[in-house]
Design an enzyme around this catalytic site. Structure first.
Site, short mmCIF file in Angstrom:
data_model
loop_
_atom_site.label_atom_id
_atom_site.label_comp_id
_atom_site.label_asym_id
_atom_site.label_seq_id
_atom_site.Cartn_x
_atom_site.Cartn_y
_atom_site.Cartn_z
N VAL A 168 -29.38 -79.72 -42.53
CA VAL A 168 -29.53 -78.30 -42.22
C VAL A 168 -30.30 -77.67 -43.37
CG1 VAL A 168 -28.34 -76.10 -41.86
CG2 VAL A 168 -27.48 -78.19 -40.78
N THR A 192 -8.88 -90.51 -52.50
CA THR A 192 -7.58 -91.15 -52.74
C THR A 192 -6.51 -90.57 -51.84
OG1 THR A 192 -8.30 -91.39 -55.02
CG2 THR A 192 -5.99 -91.80 -54.61
N ASN A 195 -22.57 -88.80 -46.08
CA ASN A 195 -22.23 -89.72 -44.98
C ASN A 195 -21.34 -88.97 -44.02
OD1 ASN A 195 -20.38 -90.19 -47.53
ND2 ASN A 195 -19.09 -90.51 -45.74
N SER A 223 -21.19 -87.06 -51.89
CA SER A 223 -21.27 -88.15 -50.91
C SER A 223 -22.06 -87.62 -49.73
CB SER A 223 -19.89 -88.56 -50.41
OG SER A 223 -19.12 -89.11 -51.45
N GLU A 248 -24.75 -83.45 -39.92
CA GLU A 248 -24.43 -84.18 -41.14
C GLU A 248 -25.69 -84.86 -41.66
OE1 GLU A 248 -21.87 -84.82 -43.42
OE2 GLU A 248 -23.53 -85.97 -44.27
N MET A 253 -17.08 -86.89 -48.77
CA MET A 253 -16.25 -87.53 -49.80
C MET A 253 -14.90 -87.96 -49.24
SD MET A 253 -16.33 -85.77 -53.49
CE MET A 253 -17.82 -85.68 -54.46
N HIS A 296 -13.57 -82.12 -57.88
CA HIS A 296 -12.90 -80.98 -57.24
C HIS A 296 -13.60 -79.69 -57.63
CE1 HIS A 296 -8.97 -83.59 -57.46
NE2 HIS A 296 -9.75 -83.96 -56.46
N ASN A 337 -13.69 -76.79 -51.04
CA ASN A 337 -12.98 -76.40 -52.26
C ASN A 337 -13.62 -75.16 -52.90
OD1 ASN A 337 -11.43 -78.72 -51.87
ND2 ASN A 337 -12.87 -79.98 -53.04
N ALA A 349 -4.64 -87.84 -52.12
CA ALA A 349 -3.51 -87.10 -52.69
C ALA A 349 -3.53 -85.66 -52.17
CB ALA A 349 -3.57 -87.13 -54.21
P1 FAD Z 1 -17.24 -83.29 -48.23
O1 FAD Z 1 -16.15 -84.22 -47.86
O2 FAD Z 1 -17.98 -83.58 -49.47
O3 FAD Z 1 -18.25 -83.20 -47.00
C1 FAD Z 1 -19.41 -82.40 -47.06
C2 FAD Z 1 -20.47 -83.03 -46.17
O4 FAD Z 1 -21.55 -82.11 -46.00
C3 FAD Z 1 -21.07 -84.29 -46.76
O5 FAD Z 1 -20.91 -85.36 -45.87
C4 FAD Z 1 -22.54 -83.93 -46.97
O6 FAD Z 1 -23.41 -85.03 -46.75
C5 FAD Z 1 -22.76 -82.84 -45.94
N1 FAD Z 1 -23.89 -81.97 -46.26
C6 FAD Z 1 -24.19 -81.40 -47.45
N2 FAD Z 1 -25.29 -80.63 -47.35
C7 FAD Z 1 -25.72 -80.72 -46.07
C8 FAD Z 1 -26.81 -80.15 -45.35
N3 FAD Z 1 -27.66 -79.29 -45.94
N4 FAD Z 1 -26.96 -80.48 -44.04
C9 FAD Z 1 -26.08 -81.32 -43.42
N5 FAD Z 1 -25.03 -81.88 -44.07
C10 FAD Z 1 -24.84 -81.58 -45.37
N6 FAD Z 1 -9.41 -84.76 -53.11
C11 FAD Z 1 -8.07 -84.57 -53.03
O7 FAD Z 1 -7.62 -83.49 -52.67
N7 FAD Z 1 -7.21 -85.60 -53.30
C12 FAD Z 1 -7.63 -86.81 -53.74
O8 FAD Z 1 -6.82 -87.71 -53.98
C13 FAD Z 1 -9.04 -87.02 -53.88
N8 FAD Z 1 -9.51 -88.19 -54.33
C14 FAD Z 1 -10.85 -88.41 -54.36
C15 FAD Z 1 -11.32 -89.67 -54.75
C16 FAD Z 1 -12.68 -89.97 -54.66
C17 FAD Z 1 -13.16 -91.33 -55.08
C18 FAD Z 1 -13.58 -88.99 -54.15
C19 FAD Z 1 -15.04 -89.31 -53.99
C20 FAD Z 1 -13.13 -87.71 -53.81
C21 FAD Z 1 -11.77 -87.40 -53.92
N9 FAD Z 1 -11.26 -86.14 -53.58
C22 FAD Z 1 -9.91 -85.95 -53.53
C23 FAD Z 1 -12.15 -85.03 -53.19
C24 FAD Z 1 -12.21 -84.88 -51.68
O9 FAD Z 1 -12.78 -86.01 -51.11
C25 FAD Z 1 -12.98 -83.61 -51.35
O10 FAD Z 1 -12.24 -82.52 -51.89
C26 FAD Z 1 -13.16 -83.38 -49.86
O11 FAD Z 1 -13.81 -84.46 -49.24
C27 FAD Z 1 -13.94 -82.09 -49.64
O12 FAD Z 1 -14.15 -81.92 -48.25
P2 FAD Z 1 -15.39 -81.10 -47.71
O13 FAD Z 1 -15.36 -81.20 -46.24
O14 FAD Z 1 -15.36 -79.73 -48.28
O15 FAD Z 1 -16.68 -81.79 -48.36
#
Ligand code: FAD
Length: 506
Positions: free
Chosen positions: A234, A129, A120, A118, A41, A124, A440, A474, A131
């Protein structure tokens, strides 16, 4: 669980620690505990348990610190202050996220000016939220016969409930009024209902928002073969004869590079950075970054009619939070909007001082619309320019079609009807959010049934062009959904993780 002693090799390397990367770690820990797993991460750990939602941090100062620490290269930028600040014309990210400095809009195009990220542990998902609606009608992926069972499994991993806000004031009344305006002629599954949410209430009444900590679960945390490396970028996936062979990483604190061998690499680096990692690795199929789609969003607010007279329907425990009492108006193909209706603890529109609103009586309405898919809507990457992490810089090409604009017009008219059904609309007209606000971003590594040039990965999320490389997020969803997509993205991750468990441990 968190370490910086990089192994020479593991069975599975996971890039990104958001909900979808965490889903891979969880399913592998359950189904194939003998496999060694390393999760990388780029962002820091900002919460405890590792990957937890920042809203669970009770102290406001500490919570704000966790949000800023998640904002990567945008940590110094101003963020949106509250509901009333969303309509401001300047580009501001929501707390815990940051925007692109440039490349978000090309000349003559609409672009995604509010495209956000995001960085961290938890991604995200530590700020969302929660949902978790199921897709309906044309949102569904029709070539996955097991979709419903995968969504059930995603519910389990995300800890989805529908009763966390049953004690919040006026929720039943809001749903009753929405139902009167919406339900006629709809199938039961498409009628107004409680929004499934990744949130539960503890015995002491406190809300706990699910994030990657819940997805990982105790079984992953206790897995001696699982390790998480935070603050580790990465830079590329390594291939050997076209197959996954490992990852090249850069430790952020020391800037030292390391190589970690892996039999399988899962790239779960978010909707726009997953294709970035593939591009940086030389994995550049024709569909990479293409068919990018986000959901346009219109918002409005209403004050519940006759709230004072209805006081008896308001539960006494004041179970409100920043966003609560969430109701769902499901998407249908005939009415292609997804409605997220939330009772707010503060009005987005200033109310007169001598006219205080009863808690829960201000209702925020949001309608999300699905995008018409276009091959040319895409994220491109540069071979010369780099972003704040030194990765290939992004350029977003994105244009609304006439059909998209017509759907938005319908959504604006519909949201006014819904506000009027609930009570007195606040403000003159609905506000259309800047594109990218829904957070999204779908399609950029889309799934398909065959390697026909129109998709990046198989129904198991394995990249056609690079066996052993899996993609998550997504970005894998091939349909244009209007509903919040994370539940679906986690469901697809479950399928991919099961396949890896079968292949490697089988
Ligand atoms: P992420 O959660 O974005 O995680 C990806 C991670 O990969 C990050 O931590 C990033 O730092 C890391 N990364 C990126 N590149 C590299 C690299 N090269 N090397 C190492 N690490 C890397 N979705 C919903 O379905 N319902 C909701 O109600 C909703 N509300 C939301 C409200 C807010 C305020 C926010 C910010 C988002 C919301 N979302 C919601 C969206 C939801 O958070 C995301 O769809 C979800 O987190 C996606 O998951 P993910 O694991 O694909 O990506």
């Amino acid at each position: 669980m968190t370490t910086h002693t990089y192994p020479a090799s593991v069975d599975v390397a996971i890039v990104g620690s958001g909900p979808t990367g965490a889903a891979y770690a969880r399913i592998l820990s359950e189904r194939a505990p003998s496999l060694t797993i390393a999760m990388f991460e780029v962002g820091p750990t900002v919460s405890d348990p590792v990957g937890a939602h920042v809203k669970n941090i009770a102290d406001p100062e500490a919570r704000r610190g966790a949000q800023v620490a998640s904002q990567g290269p945008g940590a110094a930028a101003a963020t949106v202050a509250g509901p009333g600040d969303v309509g401001a014309g300047d580009r501001k990210a929501r707390p815990g996220t940051y925007l692109l400095d440039d490349g978000f809009r090309m000349p003559g195009e609409d672009g995604l000016p509010a495209a956000a990220f995001s960085s961290n542990v938890g991604g995200m998902g530590a700020h969302w939220t929660g949902a978790c609606p199921r897709p309906g009608g044309g949102e569904r992926i029709d070539f996955l016969p097991d979709l419903e069972e995968l969504l059930d499994e995603a519910d389990r991993l995300l800890g989805v409930t529908t009763d966390a806000f049953d004690g919040a004031p006026f929720t039943a009344l809001v749903r009753e009024r929405l139902a009167a305006a919406v339900d006629d002629g709809r199938e039961p599954a498409a009628r107004v209902q409680r929004m499934p949410l990744a949130v539960h209430r503890r015995d002491d009444g406190r809300l706990v928002w699910s994030a990657s900590d819940v997805v990982l679960g105790e079984i992953t945390r206790a897995n001696p073969n699982f390790a998480l490396f935070d603050e580790t970028l990465v830079t590329r996936v390594l291939l050997d004869g076209g197959r996954a062979a490992g990852v090249e990483v850069r430790e952020r604190r020391t800037a030292q590079a390391h190589t970690v061998g892996a039999r399988v690499v899962v790239v779960a680096a978010d909707g726009l950075r997953t294709p970035q990692v593939l591009f940086a690795s030389g994995i550049r199929p024709a569909a990479l970054g293409r068919m990018l789609n986000d959901q346009s969003q219109v918002v409005f607010a209403a004050r519940l009619r006759d709230a004072a007279a209805q006081e008896k329907s308001a539960a006494g425990d004041g179970a409100l939070s920043e966003q609560s009492g969430v109701s769902w108006v499901p998407y249908t193909d005939a009415e292609p909007f997804h409605g997220q209706i939330m009772q707010l603890d503060a009005s987005p529109v200033p109310l007169a001082d001598d006219d205080p609103a009863a808690p829960g009586s201000i209702v925020g309405l949001g309608l999300f619309t699905a995008k018409e898919l276009q091959w040319d809507d895409r994220v491109d990457f540069s071979d010369d320019e780099t972003d704040g992490y030194g990765m290939p810089a992004m350029r977003i090409h994105y244009t609304l079609t006439d059909a998209d604009r017509a759907t938005l017009d319908r959504a604006r008219a519909r949201i006014v009807e819904l506000a009027e059904a609930i009570g007195e609309p606040l403000g003159d007209r609905p506000f259309t959010m800047p594109l990218g606000s829904s957070l999204h971003y779908q399609g950029a590594t889309r799934m398909g049934t065959s390697d026909d040039g129109r998709s990046v990965c198989s129904p198991d999320s394995e990249v056609w062009a690079a066996p052993g490389v899996f993609v998550a997020g997504n970005n894998v969803i091939p349909t244009a959904t209007a509903c919040n997509p994370t539940l679906t993205a986690v469901a697809l991750a479950v399928r991919g993780a099961r396949r890896i468990a079968r292949d490697l441990a089988g």
